[in-house]
Design an enzyme around this catalytic site. Structure first.
Site, mmCIF file in Angstrom:
data_model
loop_
_atom_site.group_PDB
_atom_site.id
_atom_site.type_symbol
_atom_site.label_atom_id
_atom_site.label_comp_id
_atom_site.label_asym_id
_atom_site.label_seq_id
_atom_site.Cartn_x
_atom_site.Cartn_y
_atom_site.Cartn_z
ATOM 1 N N CYS A 138 -14.080 -1.162 21.313
ATOM 2 C CA CYS A 138 -15.419 -1.427 20.790
ATOM 3 C C CYS A 138 -15.485 -2.794 20.089
ATOM 4 O O CYS A 138 -15.445 -3.817 20.754
ATOM 5 C CB CYS A 138 -15.878 -0.291 19.888
ATOM 6 S SG CYS A 138 -17.642 -0.342 19.488
ATOM 7 N N HIS A 185 -15.300 4.366 23.627
ATOM 8 C CA HIS A 185 -14.481 4.987 22.589
ATOM 9 C C HIS A 185 -13.535 6.051 23.159
ATOM 10 O O HIS A 185 -13.754 7.263 22.978
ATOM 11 C CB HIS A 185 -15.379 5.609 21.514
ATOM 12 C CG HIS A 185 -16.060 4.594 20.667
ATOM 13 N ND1 HIS A 185 -15.507 4.098 19.510
ATOM 14 C CD2 HIS A 185 -17.244 3.951 20.838
ATOM 15 C CE1 HIS A 185 -16.326 3.200 18.988
ATOM 16 N NE2 HIS A 185 -17.381 3.083 19.771
ATOM 17 N N GLU A 224 -10.794 6.937 22.036
ATOM 18 C CA GLU A 224 -10.102 7.668 20.970
ATOM 19 C C GLU A 224 -10.781 9.007 20.665
ATOM 20 O O GLU A 224 -10.120 9.964 20.257
ATOM 21 C CB GLU A 224 -10.021 6.819 19.693
ATOM 22 C CG GLU A 224 -11.251 6.742 18.825
ATOM 23 C CD GLU A 224 -12.385 5.891 19.377
ATOM 24 O OE1 GLU A 224 -13.495 5.944 18.810
ATOM 25 O OE2 GLU A 224 -12.161 5.164 20.367
#
Length: 253
Positions: free
Chosen positions: A114, A222, A224
């Site tokens: 990001c 994202h 994660e």
């Protein structure tokens, strides 16, 4: 310490809270580093200078640069700042750009997510565009309004990996859904980067550093958040972990 002994450095954001300046990182990134990459995350305060980084890089096995609500200051890529570029975190800029360059130069595995993806482009000489949802032909990549984080970070639109690229080697060439939450994006691509994936509107969603000595990938979305359950997200973190383990083994030898 993690079972495999890997250490991954994470540059901190600076936040003001309860009359203190806090050097912090969102827990979702830290959890993915620990639970999927099997490494211990080490938050690096934005107070660190070049000599601190020299010591740090002798001990770490990888660098993960996180997303953030703040944006890279436009002066760093030659654009006059405006309210549309805000908010800023100049201490984070200074630290992250230095760590990105040092990781690439030193062959330290790098995963930039990001804001980190945007910082990677700026660190190597590229520029950013702001409020891209207002540009002709662009979709709205901003986070949806939702009471729960799982809704805000839902997989919403597809990206298409570039055939033969580093990302395609991890997840294949078929389009897959991602959770982009951004209003800025790469404008002028840095000369040292290669495009790894684009959204349907042409937005660059992933890049790599072809000349890097180790893993060096930036993604605008994202991974994660869903790294435990989403196959492409997990593949990215596992590839990063494998590169970190290779660096650890090389340092031990």
């Amino acid at each position: 310490m993690s079972a495999n002994g890997l250490l991954v450095a994470v540059p901190a954001d600076v936040r003001e809270f309860e009359n203190y300046s806090w050097h912090a990182s969102p827990s979702t990134y830290l959890a993915a580093i620990r639970d999927v990459a099997g490494a211990l995350p080490v938050i690096v305060p934005a107070l660190a200078d070049e000599s601190d980084l020299d010591i740090l890089f002798e001990r770490i096995d990888g660098v993960l640069v996180t997303g953030s609500v703040s944006n890279v200051h436009p002066a760093l890529y030659g654009v006059e700042p405006s309210p549309a570029h805000e908010p800023f975190d100049p201490a984070r800029d200074r630290l992250s750009l230095a760590m990105i360059r040092k990781a690439i130069e030193g062959g330290v595995p790098l995963l930039a997510i990001c804001r980190g993806h945007q910082e990677l482009n700026v660190a190597l000489g590229g520029s950013l565009a702001t409020e891209i949802q207002d540009a002709a032909g662009r979709m709205d990549h901003r986070a949806p309004s939702h009471p729960e984080q799982s809704g805000r970070f839902a997989l919403r639109h597809p990206v298409s990996p570039e055939p033969g690229g580093r990302l395609a080697g991890l997840v294949g060439t078929a389009p897959f859904a991602v959770n982009s939450l951004h209003r800025q994006a790469i404008d002028r691509l840095a000369e040292g980067l290669a495009v790894e994936a684009r959204a349907e509107d042409g937005t660059i969603e992933a890049v790599s550093v072809p000349g890097a000595a180790s893993f060096a990938l930036g993604v605008q979305w994202h991974p994660e958040y869903w790294a435990m359950s989403d196959a492409p997200s997990r593949a990215i973190f596992e590839a990063f972990a494998n590169a970190c383990a290779a660096r650890r083994d090389a340092r031990r030898r």
